[in-house]
Enzyme design. Structure first.
Site, PDB file in Angstrom:
ATOM      1  N   PRO A   2       1.179   9.694   6.259  1.00 51.26           N
ATOM      2  CA  PRO A   2       1.725  10.386   5.080  1.00 51.26           C
ATOM      3  C   PRO A   2       3.141   9.913   4.781  1.00 51.26           C
ATOM      4  O   PRO A   2       3.981   9.862   5.662  1.00 51.26           O
ATOM      5  CB  PRO A   2       1.732  11.862   5.507  1.00 51.26           C
ATOM      6  N   GLU A   3       3.375   9.530   3.543  1.00 52.38           N
ATOM      7  CA  GLU A   3       4.695   9.082   3.123  1.00 52.38           C
ATOM      8  C   GLU A   3       5.329  10.180   2.266  1.00 52.38           C
ATOM      9  O   GLU A   3       4.733  11.228   2.059  1.00 52.38           O
ATOM     10  CB  GLU A   3       4.561   7.779   2.320  1.00 52.38           C
TER      11      GLU A   3
END
Ligand SMILES: [Zn+2]
Length: 270
Positions: A2-3
């Site tokens: 997840p960014e």
């Protein structure tokens, strides 16, 4: 992994469920993820009301009326499941609201984290204390970037991944923004002039905003809180596209530094 846009999307999803609600159950189902859970997690959250949610870099923030902030990081594989039909073995922490809604932090690789700090001490949290400006904030502009990288011989790509220069910009977005701005990832940061830095800052804000708008992106198994998979990956211009054609007609290349891949076009990025 997840960014920043996925975290933003996750926070938005959690906000819809938690904001303004009383927490009637806070249940750690193990003692740690990447590091130990705070021992008083259950006690500090149970009976508290959620007063707001936010994000700092790739950390999600859940504020309560007890002047506490629950800080979560999704690590490599973390996601929040909303109103799961049943609790499964990788659901490591559960919150239930007075309205009967349930969110479960699921993380099978367990690189995520949970911390709780006093609101007034948020900026002093050990992972925030040396952190640079948020990329989408007005504090992050060409002037600030120029000041931060002035005289630095390190490649601009490495500088963009340095959390003290800009917070939470991940590998994908650094690659995409450099491509959009036409800047070679290996260019010495300190040698880039102001007009090009202006373009780079605009590109960073644009790629992040586009990803957030698309509801978060995914490389693998990330699921947004509403259970729908993120879906931005197909729209990358260079990331993950080694050997394919850039829009300029040249072939996208990949180089590896310290185990991290950089995708770029040697023709339109100088
Ligand atoms: Zn190109």
């Amino acid at each position: 992994m997840p960014e920043l846009p996925e975290v933003e999307t996750t926070v938005a999803g959690l906000r819809a469920v938690l904001d303004g609600e009383m927490i009637v159950r806070a249940e750690p189902r193990r003692s740690d993820l990447r590091w130990p859970f705070p021992v008083d997690l259950r006690q500090r959250l149970t009976g508290a009301r959620v007063t707001g949610l936010g994000r700092r870099a790739k950390y999600g923030l859940i504020h309560t009326d007890r002047d506490d902030v629950l800080i979560f990081h999704l690590g490599m594989s973390g996601r929040w499941r909303v109103d799961p039909a049943e609790i499964e073995k990788h659901d490591h922490f559960i919150l239930e609201t007075g309205a009967g809604r349930v969110v479960a932090l699921n993380d099978h690789r367990r690189f995520g984290s949970l911390d709780i700090v006093r609101s007034g001490e948020l900026d002093a949290f050990r992972h925030f204390v040396a952190m640079g400006p948020e990329p989408l904030s007005d504090d992050f502009d060409a002037k600030a970037l120029h000041r931060a990288i002035k005289g630095r011989a390190a490649p601009i790509k490495a500088m963009l991944l340095n959390q003290s220069i800009v917070a939470g910009l991940g590998n994908i977005y650094a690659c995409e923004a450099l491509h959009m701005a036409g800047i070679s990832p290996t260019l010495a940061a300190g040698k880039i002039g102001k007009p090009r830095l202006e373009r780079l800052v605009i590109a960073i804000k644009e790629v992040l905003a586009a990803a957030i708008k698309a509801g978060g992106s995914t490389l693998r198994d990330f699921a947004a809180p509403d259970g729908e998979l993120g879906y931005f990956a197909k729209d990358w211009l260079v990331y993950g596209r080694e050997g394919q054609a850039c829009h300029c007609g040249a072939i996208v290349k990949r180089r590896v530094d310290s185990g991290r891949s950089t995708f770029y076009c040697a023709s339109c990025q100088r």
